[in-house]
Design a protein around this motif. Sequence first.
Motif, short mmCIF file in Angstrom:
data_model
loop_
_atom_site.label_atom_id
_atom_site.label_comp_id
_atom_site.label_asym_id
_atom_site.label_seq_id
_atom_site.Cartn_x
_atom_site.Cartn_y
_atom_site.Cartn_z
N ASP A 108 0.81 -1.22 0.00
CA ASP A 108 0.00 0.00 0.00
C ASP A 108 0.84 1.27 0.00
OD1 ASP A 108 0.98 -0.35 2.52
OD2 ASP A 108 -0.92 0.02 3.56
N THR A 109 2.14 1.15 0.29
CA THR A 109 3.04 2.30 0.21
C THR A 109 3.84 2.32 -1.08
OG1 THR A 109 4.88 1.15 1.31
CG2 THR A 109 3.26 2.25 2.72
N VAL A 110 3.71 1.25 -1.88
CA VAL A 110 4.50 1.13 -3.11
C VAL A 110 3.68 1.46 -4.34
CG1 VAL A 110 5.71 -0.52 -4.59
CG2 VAL A 110 6.13 -0.52 -2.14
N VAL A 111 2.45 0.93 -4.41
CA VAL A 111 1.62 1.12 -5.60
C VAL A 111 0.28 1.73 -5.20
CG1 VAL A 111 2.66 -0.73 -6.94
CG2 VAL A 111 0.74 -1.24 -5.44
N TYR A 186 4.39 -22.31 -14.37
CA TYR A 186 4.31 -21.13 -13.52
C TYR A 186 4.99 -19.95 -14.22
CZ TYR A 186 2.77 -23.87 -9.47
OH TYR A 186 2.05 -24.66 -8.61
N THR A 187 4.65 -18.75 -13.79
CA THR A 187 5.33 -17.55 -14.26
C THR A 187 5.88 -16.79 -13.06
OG1 THR A 187 3.27 -16.27 -14.24
CG2 THR A 187 3.92 -17.30 -16.32
N ALA A 188 7.09 -16.30 -13.20
CA ALA A 188 7.71 -15.43 -12.19
C ALA A 188 7.83 -14.05 -12.81
CB ALA A 188 9.07 -15.98 -11.79
N GLU A 189 7.01 -13.12 -12.34
CA GLU A 189 6.97 -11.77 -12.89
C GLU A 189 7.66 -10.79 -11.94
OE1 GLU A 189 2.92 -11.16 -15.21
OE2 GLU A 189 2.56 -12.05 -13.23
N THR A 190 8.44 -9.90 -12.52
CA THR A 190 9.11 -8.86 -11.75
C THR A 190 8.62 -7.50 -12.22
OG1 THR A 190 11.09 -10.25 -11.56
CG2 THR A 190 11.33 -7.92 -11.03
N PHE A 191 8.26 -6.65 -11.27
CA PHE A 191 7.73 -5.32 -11.59
C PHE A 191 8.64 -4.26 -10.98
CE2 PHE A 191 4.13 -8.22 -11.47
CZ PHE A 191 3.51 -7.95 -12.68
N LEU A 192 9.04 -3.30 -11.81
CA LEU A 192 9.81 -2.16 -11.36
C LEU A 192 8.85 -1.00 -11.14
CD1 LEU A 192 12.67 -1.00 -10.82
CD2 LEU A 192 12.72 -0.30 -13.23
N ILE A 193 8.83 -0.46 -9.93
CA ILE A 193 7.80 0.50 -9.53
C ILE A 193 8.45 1.80 -9.10
CG2 ILE A 193 5.87 0.92 -7.95
CD1 ILE A 193 5.70 -2.19 -7.69
N ARG A 194 7.84 2.90 -9.55
CA ARG A 194 8.30 4.23 -9.13
C ARG A 194 7.10 5.18 -9.10
NH1 ARG A 194 12.56 6.70 -12.94
NH2 ARG A 194 13.85 5.04 -12.08
N ASN A 195 7.00 5.92 -8.01
CA ASN A 195 5.91 6.89 -7.84
C ASN A 195 4.52 6.24 -7.98
OD1 ASN A 195 7.79 8.98 -7.52
ND2 ASN A 195 7.90 9.31 -9.73
N GLY A 196 4.41 5.02 -7.46
CA GLY A 196 3.12 4.35 -7.43
C GLY A 196 2.70 3.67 -8.72
N ARG A 197 3.55 3.68 -9.75
CA ARG A 197 3.16 3.05 -11.01
C ARG A 197 4.27 2.13 -11.51
NH1 ARG A 197 5.03 5.35 -15.80
NH2 ARG A 197 6.43 7.13 -15.53
N VAL A 198 3.89 1.14 -12.31
CA VAL A 198 4.84 0.18 -12.87
C VAL A 198 5.48 0.80 -14.11
CG1 VAL A 198 5.09 -2.08 -13.96
CG2 VAL A 198 3.58 -1.81 -11.98
#
Length: 252
Positions: A108-111, A186-198
């Motif tokens: 909740d503090t990241v996205v 299975y899938t391993a997904e990585t998301f790079l997040i900045r200012n609440g958005r991917v």
Amino acid sequence: MRQLALLAVVPLLLGAAEPRLVPDVSDTRIDIAYSFTGAQLLLFGAILYPAGTRPSPDTEIAVVVKGPSEALLVREKAKVAGIWVNHASERFRSVPSFYAVATSRPLDTVVSPRTAAIYELGINDLLLSPANGAGADEQARFETGLIDLKRRNGLYAEHIGAVSIREGVLYRAALPIPARVPVGNYTAETFLIRNGRVIAAASRDIAIGKSGFERFVAGAAEAQPLLYGLVAIGLSLLLGWIAAIAFRRRAR
């Protein structure tokens, strides 16, 4: 014409200004044998920034491991005349058989809530696709029950703070894989997040399957279900007969 050419190049330059991810996993295949008690899956990688761009301190990482989707029928029990019976049910068309998310900080503090819903970041933001067309309150009750069952079996989990980012470039996270994990792709997904958005995403594929005798039995059950059933019944009768003989000899 020159102005039109410049306008066409601008989106490319803007896209090149964003960093990208180079992810990897410790195991692209996990074999389940009779002695399998679970595994530890390591997800790691690097954040590649454009030339001349320094790593941003406000960059966050979220990794999601998701299993194959399945259709489920969830039943609700109720006590009628002192007896627990099936009272109501809800069918779900597409439910992840396994879901685990790890983040560098609390979700909740990241996205933002909108971003979490779009990318299904978090157990409460999964799209479970109820099929019965029941009311919103009833659907919410069954979704809560389904998620609770998955959590208790170790198939749904959130690991807050499990992602470490080193010098804003290298990241790693270790996710536990339970012993009762379903087989499949299975899938391993990585998301790079900045200012609440991917701002970047990448994925790797992982296969979880049976090996050894378990793989032979599973393959036989799928290829020849009738023969498999007859052999299973025959073995049950044989073992029961042997146990009865041993018990009689011991009773004498």
